[in-house]
Design a protein around this motif. Structure first.
Motif, mmCIF file in Angstrom:
data_model
loop_
_atom_site.group_PDB
_atom_site.id
_atom_site.type_symbol
_atom_site.label_atom_id
_atom_site.label_comp_id
_atom_site.label_asym_id
_atom_site.label_seq_id
_atom_site.Cartn_x
_atom_site.Cartn_y
_atom_site.Cartn_z
ATOM 1 N N ILE A 2 34.009 28.488 48.974
ATOM 2 C CA ILE A 2 33.958 27.081 49.388
ATOM 3 C C ILE A 2 35.184 26.365 48.827
ATOM 4 O O ILE A 2 35.476 26.449 47.639
ATOM 5 C CB ILE A 2 32.662 26.400 48.896
ATOM 6 C CG1 ILE A 2 31.484 27.010 49.668
ATOM 7 C CG2 ILE A 2 32.716 24.890 49.079
ATOM 8 C CD1 ILE A 2 30.135 26.537 49.220
ATOM 9 N N THR A 3 35.929 25.714 49.702
ATOM 10 C CA THR A 3 37.148 25.028 49.286
ATOM 11 C C THR A 3 36.806 23.646 48.750
ATOM 12 O O THR A 3 36.257 22.816 49.462
ATOM 13 C CB THR A 3 38.119 24.911 50.476
ATOM 14 O OG1 THR A 3 38.391 26.226 50.959
ATOM 15 C CG2 THR A 3 39.398 24.221 50.064
ATOM 16 N N LYS A 4 37.131 23.428 47.454
ATOM 17 C CA LYS A 4 36.858 22.129 46.823
ATOM 18 C C LYS A 4 37.923 21.122 47.219
ATOM 19 O O LYS A 4 39.110 21.458 47.203
ATOM 20 C CB LYS A 4 36.965 22.309 45.305
ATOM 21 C CG LYS A 4 35.665 22.308 44.589
ATOM 22 C CD LYS A 4 35.955 22.097 43.108
ATOM 23 C CE LYS A 4 34.970 22.923 42.307
ATOM 24 N NZ LYS A 4 35.317 22.941 40.892
ATOM 25 N N ILE A 5 37.519 19.893 47.510
ATOM 26 C CA ILE A 5 38.514 18.845 47.755
ATOM 27 C C ILE A 5 38.534 17.912 46.553
ATOM 28 O O ILE A 5 37.511 17.346 46.168
ATOM 29 C CB ILE A 5 38.192 18.065 49.039
ATOM 30 C CG1 ILE A 5 38.238 19.057 50.204
ATOM 31 C CG2 ILE A 5 39.201 16.933 49.253
ATOM 32 C CD1 ILE A 5 37.957 18.466 51.530
ATOM 33 N N SER A 158 43.466 16.532 55.465
ATOM 34 C CA SER A 158 42.540 16.979 56.526
ATOM 35 C C SER A 158 43.170 18.077 57.384
ATOM 36 O O SER A 158 42.474 18.958 57.879
ATOM 37 C CB SER A 158 42.107 15.802 57.403
ATOM 38 O OG SER A 158 43.226 15.223 58.033
ATOM 39 N N TYR A 161 42.670 21.224 55.462
ATOM 40 C CA TYR A 161 41.261 21.636 55.541
ATOM 41 C C TYR A 161 40.978 22.331 56.872
ATOM 42 O O TYR A 161 40.322 23.376 56.904
ATOM 43 C CB TYR A 161 40.355 20.415 55.340
ATOM 44 C CG TYR A 161 38.923 20.798 55.090
ATOM 45 C CD1 TYR A 161 38.508 21.228 53.833
ATOM 46 C CD2 TYR A 161 37.991 20.759 56.122
ATOM 47 C CE1 TYR A 161 37.202 21.617 53.609
ATOM 48 C CE2 TYR A 161 36.676 21.142 55.899
ATOM 49 C CZ TYR A 161 36.292 21.568 54.636
ATOM 50 O OH TYR A 161 34.996 21.961 54.413
ATOM 51 N N GLU A 162 41.507 21.758 57.970
ATOM 52 C CA GLU A 162 41.340 22.361 59.303
ATOM 53 C C GLU A 162 41.784 23.825 59.303
ATOM 54 O O GLU A 162 41.133 24.687 59.859
ATOM 55 C CB GLU A 162 42.280 21.662 60.305
ATOM 56 C CG GLU A 162 41.720 20.546 61.137
ATOM 57 C CD GLU A 162 42.867 19.770 61.818
ATOM 58 O OE1 GLU A 162 42.779 18.536 61.804
ATOM 59 O OE2 GLU A 162 43.837 20.382 62.345
ATOM 60 N N SER A 165 40.320 25.888 55.178
ATOM 61 C CA SER A 165 39.012 25.764 54.543
ATOM 62 C C SER A 165 38.310 27.119 54.499
ATOM 63 O O SER A 165 38.310 27.861 55.474
ATOM 64 C CB SER A 165 38.206 24.727 55.324
ATOM 65 O OG SER A 165 36.891 25.119 55.444
ATOM 66 N N GLY A 166 37.771 27.455 53.327
ATOM 67 C CA GLY A 166 37.091 28.744 53.147
ATOM 68 C C GLY A 166 38.036 29.860 52.713
ATOM 69 O O GLY A 166 37.593 30.945 52.361
ATOM 70 N N ILE A 171 41.837 21.944 47.410
ATOM 71 C CA ILE A 171 42.892 21.091 47.991
ATOM 72 C C ILE A 171 42.962 19.824 47.149
ATOM 73 O O ILE A 171 41.942 19.150 46.964
ATOM 74 C CB ILE A 171 42.562 20.689 49.450
ATOM 75 C CG1 ILE A 171 42.401 21.924 50.343
ATOM 76 C CG2 ILE A 171 43.638 19.744 50.001
ATOM 77 C CD1 ILE A 171 41.849 21.606 51.738
ATOM 78 N N ASP A 173 43.858 16.258 47.293
ATOM 79 C CA ASP A 173 44.115 15.292 48.358
ATOM 80 C C ASP A 173 44.862 14.099 47.775
ATOM 81 O O ASP A 173 44.280 13.271 47.073
ATOM 82 C CB ASP A 173 42.785 14.846 48.979
ATOM 83 C CG ASP A 173 42.975 13.826 50.092
ATOM 84 O OD1 ASP A 173 44.123 13.387 50.317
ATOM 85 O OD2 ASP A 173 41.979 13.465 50.742
#
Ligand code: TXA
Ligand code: MG
Length: 353
Positions: A2-5, A158, A161-162, A165-166, A171, A173
Protein backbone atom coordinates in the motif's frame (compact mmCIF):
# COMPACT_ATOMS: atom_id res chain seq x y z
CA UNK A 1 2.05 -2.99 -1.07
CA UNK A 2 0.00 0.00 0.00
CA UNK A 3 1.48 3.32 -1.08
CA UNK A 4 1.43 5.86 1.76
CA UNK A 5 0.72 9.48 0.89
CA UNK A 6 2.59 11.89 3.13
CA UNK A 7 1.27 15.45 2.86
CA UNK A 8 4.13 17.94 3.05
CA UNK A 9 2.47 20.66 1.00
CA UNK A 10 2.17 23.09 3.92
CA UNK A 11 4.97 25.13 5.50
CA UNK A 12 6.65 24.40 7.81
CA UNK A 13 7.33 20.99 6.28
CA UNK A 14 6.14 18.09 8.45
CA UNK A 15 9.53 16.77 9.54
CA UNK A 16 7.99 13.54 10.87
CA UNK A 17 6.97 12.65 7.30
CA UNK A 18 10.44 13.51 5.99
CA UNK A 19 11.84 11.12 8.64
CA UNK A 20 9.46 8.34 7.62
CA UNK A 21 10.42 8.78 3.97
CA UNK A 22 14.11 8.83 4.91
CA UNK A 23 13.77 5.52 6.76
CA UNK A 24 12.22 3.96 3.65
CA UNK A 25 15.15 5.14 1.52
CA UNK A 26 17.76 3.96 4.05
CA UNK A 27 16.09 0.53 4.05
CA UNK A 28 16.35 0.22 0.28
CA UNK A 29 12.75 1.26 -0.51
CA UNK A 30 11.30 3.80 -2.93
CA UNK A 31 9.73 7.21 -2.26
CA UNK A 32 8.35 9.66 -4.82
CA UNK A 33 9.06 13.30 -4.00
CA UNK A 34 8.49 16.74 -5.51
CA UNK A 35 11.21 18.75 -7.24
CA UNK A 36 10.84 22.13 -8.95
CA UNK A 37 10.68 20.42 -12.38
CA UNK A 38 8.59 17.23 -12.05
CA UNK A 39 8.08 14.57 -9.34
CA UNK A 40 10.95 12.10 -8.98
CA UNK A 41 10.87 8.41 -8.01
CA UNK A 42 13.69 8.12 -5.48
CA UNK A 43 15.90 5.36 -4.16
CA UNK A 44 19.39 5.30 -2.59
CA UNK A 45 21.73 5.99 -5.54
CA UNK A 46 24.54 3.91 -4.04
CA UNK A 47 22.29 0.83 -3.61
CA UNK A 48 22.11 -1.22 -6.79
CA UNK A 49 19.05 -3.10 -5.64
CA UNK A 50 17.18 0.15 -5.07
CA UNK A 51 18.02 1.21 -8.63
CA UNK A 52 16.73 -2.11 -9.98
CA UNK A 53 13.48 -1.56 -8.06
CA UNK A 54 13.12 1.86 -9.70
CA UNK A 55 13.37 0.37 -13.19
CA UNK A 56 10.85 -2.31 -12.27
CA UNK A 57 8.32 0.13 -10.78
CA UNK A 58 8.45 2.38 -13.85
CA UNK A 59 8.66 -0.40 -16.41
CA UNK A 60 11.76 1.38 -17.69
CA UNK A 61 14.51 -0.22 -19.79
CA UNK A 62 17.50 -0.74 -17.50
CA UNK A 63 19.94 0.82 -19.99
CA UNK A 64 18.31 4.22 -19.44
CA UNK A 65 20.36 5.84 -16.62
CA UNK A 66 18.98 7.66 -13.58
CA UNK A 67 19.76 11.18 -12.34
CA UNK A 68 21.47 11.39 -8.92
CA UNK A 69 20.02 14.15 -6.73
CA UNK A 70 22.33 15.84 -4.22
CA UNK A 71 22.10 18.67 -1.69
CA UNK A 72 25.76 19.81 -1.48
CA UNK A 73 28.38 20.46 -4.17
CA UNK A 74 30.82 18.19 -2.28
CA UNK A 75 28.56 15.23 -3.08
CA UNK A 76 29.27 15.83 -6.78
CA UNK A 77 32.99 15.67 -5.98
CA UNK A 78 32.46 12.44 -4.01
CA UNK A 79 30.93 10.55 -6.94
CA UNK A 80 32.79 11.98 -9.95
CA UNK A 81 36.29 11.93 -11.38
CA UNK A 82 38.15 14.42 -13.63
CA UNK A 83 35.55 17.04 -12.68
CA UNK A 84 36.00 19.97 -15.11
CA UNK A 85 36.09 23.59 -13.88
CA UNK A 86 32.83 24.26 -15.72
CA UNK A 87 31.01 22.11 -13.15
CA UNK A 88 31.72 24.58 -10.34
CA UNK A 89 30.87 27.56 -12.54
CA UNK A 90 27.54 26.05 -13.55
CA UNK A 91 26.75 24.94 -10.00
CA UNK A 92 27.43 28.44 -8.68
CA UNK A 93 25.16 29.92 -11.34
CA UNK A 94 22.28 27.44 -11.38
CA UNK A 95 22.25 25.12 -8.32
CA UNK A 96 20.03 24.42 -6.61
CA UNK A 97 18.01 24.46 -9.82
CA UNK A 98 16.80 22.72 -12.98
CA UNK A 99 20.20 21.80 -14.43
CA UNK A 100 21.63 18.26 -14.61
CA UNK A 101 25.33 17.76 -15.32
CA UNK A 102 26.74 14.59 -16.87
CA UNK A 103 30.29 13.92 -15.59
CA UNK A 104 32.68 10.96 -15.40
CA UNK A 105 31.84 8.70 -12.47
CA UNK A 106 34.01 6.91 -9.93
CA UNK A 107 33.09 3.64 -8.16
CA UNK A 108 30.72 5.18 -5.56
CA UNK A 109 27.69 5.06 -7.85
CA UNK A 110 27.05 1.55 -9.20
CA UNK A 111 26.50 0.75 -12.88
CA UNK A 112 22.92 -0.25 -12.07
CA UNK A 113 22.21 3.44 -11.40
CA UNK A 114 23.96 4.71 -14.55
CA UNK A 115 22.56 2.13 -16.95
CA UNK A 116 26.04 0.66 -17.39
CA UNK A 117 27.64 4.00 -18.37
CA UNK A 118 30.95 5.36 -17.01
CA UNK A 119 29.32 8.75 -16.60
CA UNK A 120 26.75 9.93 -14.06
CA UNK A 121 24.04 12.60 -14.32
CA UNK A 122 23.80 14.79 -11.22
CA UNK A 123 21.55 17.59 -10.10
CA UNK A 124 20.74 19.64 -7.00
CA UNK A 125 16.98 20.25 -7.01
CA UNK A 126 15.52 23.57 -5.88
CA UNK A 127 12.70 22.28 -3.73
CA UNK A 128 12.65 22.35 0.09
CA UNK A 129 11.06 18.88 0.41
CA UNK A 130 13.61 17.30 -1.95
CA UNK A 131 16.54 18.93 -0.16
CA UNK A 132 15.18 17.99 3.28
CA UNK A 133 14.80 14.37 2.13
CA UNK A 134 18.37 14.19 0.81
CA UNK A 135 19.77 15.77 3.97
CA UNK A 136 17.66 13.83 6.49
CA UNK A 137 18.27 10.44 4.82
CA UNK A 138 21.96 11.13 4.18
CA UNK A 139 21.37 9.45 0.82
CA UNK A 140 22.19 10.73 -2.61
CA UNK A 141 18.89 9.96 -4.32
CA UNK A 142 18.67 8.30 -7.73
CA UNK A 143 15.44 9.52 -9.30
CA UNK A 144 13.91 9.41 -12.72
CA UNK A 145 10.59 11.16 -13.29
CA UNK A 146 7.93 9.33 -11.23
CA UNK A 147 5.73 8.22 -14.14
CA UNK A 148 5.20 4.86 -15.77
CA UNK A 149 7.68 4.68 -18.64
CA UNK A 150 6.12 6.24 -21.77
CA UNK A 151 3.54 8.37 -19.93
CA UNK A 152 3.86 12.15 -19.41
CA UNK A 153 6.03 13.12 -16.43
CA UNK A 154 4.09 13.80 -13.21
CA UNK A 155 3.60 17.41 -12.16
CA UNK A 156 1.25 16.59 -9.25
CA UNK A 157 1.23 13.89 -6.57
CA UNK A 158 -2.05 12.57 -8.03
CA UNK A 159 -0.24 11.85 -11.33
CA UNK A 160 2.32 9.76 -9.41
CA UNK A 161 -0.46 7.92 -7.61
CA UNK A 162 -2.20 7.13 -10.93
CA UNK A 163 0.96 5.50 -12.29
CA UNK A 164 2.75 4.00 -9.28
CA UNK A 165 0.21 3.28 -6.56
CA UNK A 166 0.86 -0.18 -5.09
CA UNK A 167 4.38 -0.26 -6.56
CA UNK A 168 6.27 2.08 -4.20
CA UNK A 169 6.32 2.61 -0.44
CA UNK A 170 5.37 6.30 -0.27
CA UNK A 171 4.67 9.57 -2.05
CA UNK A 172 5.66 12.88 -0.47
CA UNK A 173 2.91 15.23 -1.67
CA UNK A 174 4.41 18.71 -1.94
CA UNK A 175 1.61 20.12 -4.12
CA UNK A 176 1.93 20.98 -7.81
CA UNK A 177 5.48 21.50 -9.08
CA UNK A 178 6.79 24.85 -10.19
CA UNK A 179 8.27 24.48 -13.69
CA UNK A 180 6.55 21.39 -15.10
CA UNK A 181 9.24 20.26 -17.57
CA UNK A 182 12.27 18.13 -16.73
CA UNK A 183 15.68 19.70 -16.09
CA UNK A 184 18.11 20.80 -18.78
CA UNK A 185 20.81 18.13 -19.15
CA UNK A 186 24.36 19.19 -20.11
CA UNK A 187 27.24 16.89 -20.91
CA UNK A 188 30.54 18.11 -19.39
CA UNK A 189 32.64 15.17 -20.55
CA UNK A 190 33.54 16.64 -23.95
CA UNK A 191 35.50 19.76 -24.89
CA UNK A 192 32.41 21.85 -25.49
CA UNK A 193 29.46 21.88 -23.07
CA UNK A 194 26.66 20.05 -24.88
CA UNK A 195 22.92 20.21 -24.23
CA UNK A 196 21.50 16.67 -24.22
CA UNK A 197 17.97 17.70 -23.22
CA UNK A 198 16.62 21.29 -23.38
CA UNK A 199 14.87 22.70 -20.29
CA UNK A 200 14.21 25.88 -18.34
CA UNK A 201 17.94 26.73 -18.31
CA UNK A 202 18.39 27.57 -22.01
CA UNK A 203 21.42 27.88 -24.25
CA UNK A 204 21.80 31.65 -23.76
CA UNK A 205 21.80 31.29 -19.97
CA UNK A 206 24.46 28.55 -20.17
CA UNK A 207 26.62 30.50 -22.64
CA UNK A 208 26.73 33.47 -20.32
CA UNK A 209 28.51 31.25 -17.77
CA UNK A 210 30.70 28.92 -19.84
CA UNK A 211 31.02 30.50 -23.29
CA UNK A 212 30.50 28.15 -26.21
CA UNK A 213 27.63 25.68 -25.82
CA UNK A 214 26.31 23.31 -28.47
CA UNK A 215 23.18 21.25 -28.93
CA UNK A 216 23.51 17.46 -29.24
CA UNK A 217 22.97 16.97 -33.01
CA UNK A 218 20.99 13.84 -32.14
CA UNK A 219 18.11 15.96 -30.78
CA UNK A 220 17.97 18.64 -33.49
CA UNK A 221 15.12 17.80 -35.86
CA UNK A 222 14.75 19.17 -39.40
CA UNK A 223 11.46 19.94 -41.16
CA UNK A 224 11.12 16.33 -42.24
CA UNK A 225 11.03 15.23 -38.62
CA UNK A 226 14.40 13.48 -38.72
CA UNK A 227 17.73 14.40 -37.14
CA UNK A 228 20.88 15.16 -39.11
CA UNK A 229 23.12 13.80 -36.39
CA UNK A 230 23.58 10.40 -34.87
CA UNK A 231 21.25 9.11 -32.18
CA UNK A 232 20.79 11.25 -29.04
CA UNK A 233 23.54 10.88 -26.43
CA UNK A 234 21.05 10.77 -23.53
CA UNK A 235 19.56 7.28 -23.80
CA UNK A 236 16.17 8.54 -22.60
CA UNK A 237 15.91 10.93 -25.55
CA UNK A 238 15.97 7.96 -27.95
CA UNK A 239 12.64 6.56 -26.81
CA UNK A 240 9.23 7.79 -27.84
CA UNK A 241 8.20 9.48 -24.65
CA UNK A 242 5.45 11.53 -23.13
CA UNK A 243 3.06 9.83 -25.49
CA UNK A 244 -0.64 10.48 -25.01
CA UNK A 245 -3.02 7.66 -25.95
CA UNK A 246 -4.52 9.72 -28.79
CA UNK A 247 -2.79 10.55 -32.04
CA UNK A 248 -1.35 14.06 -31.63
CA UNK A 249 -0.54 16.48 -34.47
CA UNK A 250 0.97 19.95 -34.05
CA UNK A 251 -0.35 22.61 -36.42
CA UNK A 252 2.11 25.44 -36.96
CA UNK A 253 1.65 28.77 -38.76
CA UNK A 254 -0.11 32.13 -38.39
CA UNK A 255 -2.86 32.15 -35.79
CA UNK A 256 -5.78 32.47 -38.20
CA UNK A 257 -4.53 29.72 -40.50
CA UNK A 258 -3.89 27.39 -37.59
CA UNK A 259 -7.41 27.88 -36.24
CA UNK A 260 -9.05 27.44 -39.67
CA UNK A 261 -7.04 24.28 -40.36
CA UNK A 262 -7.71 22.72 -36.97
CA UNK A 263 -11.44 23.46 -37.28
CA UNK A 264 -11.54 21.80 -40.68
CA UNK A 265 -9.57 18.74 -39.52
CA UNK A 266 -11.80 18.47 -36.44
CA UNK A 267 -14.93 18.57 -38.57
CA UNK A 268 -13.60 15.80 -40.84
CA UNK A 269 -12.54 13.63 -37.90
CA UNK A 270 -15.84 14.13 -36.10
CA UNK A 271 -17.73 13.14 -39.27
CA UNK A 272 -15.80 9.86 -39.17
CA UNK A 273 -17.00 9.28 -35.60
CA UNK A 274 -13.74 10.23 -33.94
CA UNK A 275 -13.48 12.19 -30.70
CA UNK A 276 -11.26 15.24 -31.11
CA UNK A 277 -9.24 17.25 -28.61
CA UNK A 278 -7.57 20.62 -29.17
CA UNK A 279 -4.75 22.21 -27.17
CA UNK A 280 -5.36 25.97 -27.28
CA UNK A 281 -4.39 29.13 -25.42
CA UNK A 282 -6.69 31.33 -23.37
CA UNK A 283 -6.89 33.77 -26.28
CA UNK A 284 -7.81 31.22 -28.98
CA UNK A 285 -9.91 28.63 -27.10
CA UNK A 286 -13.25 30.21 -27.98
CA UNK A 287 -12.60 29.97 -31.71
CA UNK A 288 -12.53 26.15 -31.98
CA UNK A 289 -15.57 24.04 -32.93
CA UNK A 290 -16.30 20.30 -33.05
CA UNK A 291 -13.73 19.49 -30.37
CA UNK A 292 -13.03 19.19 -26.66
CA UNK A 293 -10.78 22.21 -26.10
CA UNK A 294 -8.30 22.42 -23.22
CA UNK A 295 -6.48 25.66 -22.43
CA UNK A 296 -2.76 25.17 -21.83
CA UNK A 297 -2.10 28.74 -20.72
CA UNK A 298 -1.43 32.21 -21.95
CA UNK A 299 0.92 32.64 -24.92
CA UNK A 300 2.52 35.70 -23.29
CA UNK A 301 3.22 33.67 -20.13
CA UNK A 302 5.37 30.80 -21.41
CA UNK A 303 5.85 29.42 -17.90
CA UNK A 304 2.12 28.71 -17.77
CA UNK A 305 2.44 26.64 -20.96
CA UNK A 306 5.37 24.61 -19.60
CA UNK A 307 3.57 24.20 -16.29
CA UNK A 308 0.37 22.75 -17.80
CA UNK A 309 1.63 20.69 -20.75
CA UNK A 310 1.90 17.27 -19.06
CA UNK A 311 -1.30 17.75 -17.07
CA UNK A 312 -3.18 18.51 -20.32
CA UNK A 313 -1.77 15.41 -22.01
CA UNK A 314 -2.94 13.31 -19.05
CA UNK A 315 -6.37 14.97 -19.11
CA UNK A 316 -6.78 14.01 -22.76
CA UNK A 317 -5.95 10.41 -21.87
CA UNK A 318 -8.83 10.46 -19.39
CA UNK A 319 -11.20 12.15 -21.83
CA UNK A 320 -10.52 9.27 -24.19
CA UNK A 321 -10.18 11.36 -27.35
CA UNK A 322 -8.91 9.67 -30.54
CA UNK A 323 -7.02 12.57 -32.07
CA UNK A 324 -5.52 15.76 -30.66
CA UNK A 325 -4.57 18.90 -32.57
CA UNK A 326 -2.25 21.34 -30.85
CA UNK A 327 -1.10 24.84 -31.58
CA UNK A 328 2.68 25.29 -31.67
CA UNK A 329 4.45 27.00 -28.74
CA UNK A 330 7.88 28.10 -29.91
CA UNK A 331 8.04 30.80 -27.22
CA UNK A 332 11.20 32.92 -26.67
CA UNK A 333 12.91 31.35 -23.61
CA UNK A 334 11.45 27.92 -22.95
CA UNK A 335 10.16 27.33 -26.47
CA UNK A 336 12.90 24.88 -27.31
CA UNK A 337 12.11 22.78 -24.22
CA UNK A 338 8.35 22.99 -24.67
CA UNK A 339 8.52 22.04 -28.36
CA UNK A 340 11.01 19.24 -27.69
CA UNK A 341 8.45 17.56 -25.37
CA UNK A 342 5.41 18.37 -27.52
CA UNK A 343 7.09 17.10 -30.71
CA UNK A 344 8.03 13.88 -28.92
CA UNK A 345 4.45 13.44 -27.76
CA UNK A 346 3.41 13.93 -31.39
CA UNK A 347 6.05 11.53 -32.72
CA UNK A 348 7.41 14.63 -34.59
CA UNK A 349 4.15 15.06 -36.56
CA UNK A 350 3.82 18.72 -37.55
CA UNK A 351 1.54 20.27 -40.13
CA UNK A 352 2.83 23.62 -41.46
CA UNK A 353 0.08 25.93 -42.68
O1 TXA B 1 13.97 17.32 -13.88
C1 TXA B 1 14.47 16.20 -13.92
O2 TXA B 1 15.57 15.98 -14.43
C2 TXA B 1 13.65 15.05 -13.30
C3 TXA B 1 13.58 15.30 -11.79
C4 TXA B 1 12.94 14.15 -11.04
O3 TXA B 1 14.86 15.59 -11.30
N1 TXA B 1 14.25 13.78 -13.59
C5 TXA B 1 14.19 13.23 -14.83
O4 TXA B 1 14.73 11.96 -14.89
O5 TXA B 1 13.72 13.77 -15.79
P1 TXA B 1 14.48 10.96 -16.10
O6 TXA B 1 15.06 9.68 -15.64
O7 TXA B 1 13.06 10.94 -16.45
O8 TXA B 1 15.35 11.51 -17.23
C6 TXA B 1 16.76 11.40 -17.12
C7 TXA B 1 17.39 11.60 -18.45
C8 TXA B 1 17.19 10.42 -19.38
O9 TXA B 1 16.96 10.91 -20.69
C9 TXA B 1 18.53 9.71 -19.29
O10 TXA B 1 18.81 8.95 -20.44
C10 TXA B 1 19.48 10.87 -19.11
O11 TXA B 1 18.79 11.73 -18.24
N2 TXA B 1 20.75 10.49 -18.46
C11 TXA B 1 20.92 10.04 -17.20
N3 TXA B 1 22.21 9.73 -16.96
C12 TXA B 1 22.88 10.00 -18.11
C13 TXA B 1 24.24 9.88 -18.52
N4 TXA B 1 25.18 9.42 -17.69
N5 TXA B 1 24.57 10.24 -19.80
C14 TXA B 1 23.62 10.70 -20.64
N6 TXA B 1 22.31 10.83 -20.30
C15 TXA B 1 21.94 10.49 -19.07
MG1 MG C 1 11.34 10.75 -17.50
Amino acid sequence: MITKILDVSEEPINIEYIRQASEILKNGGLVAFPTETVYGLGGDATDKEASCKIYAAKGRPSDNPLIVHIAKFEQLQQISKDLPKTAKLLADAFWPGPLTMVVNKNQVIPYETTGGLDTVAVRMPNNPVALALINESGCMIAAPSANTSGRPSPTKASHVYEDLSGKIEAILDGGPVDIGLESTIVDLTEDVVTILRPGYINMDMLSEVVGEVRMDPGIVYNDKGTTEGAKPKAPGMRYKHYAPKADLTIVDGSEDKVITTINQLSKEATAKGKRVGVIATSATAGRYNDAKVLIIGDRADEQSIAHNLYDILRQFDELDVDVIYSESFATPKMGQAIMNRLLKAAGQKTLKV
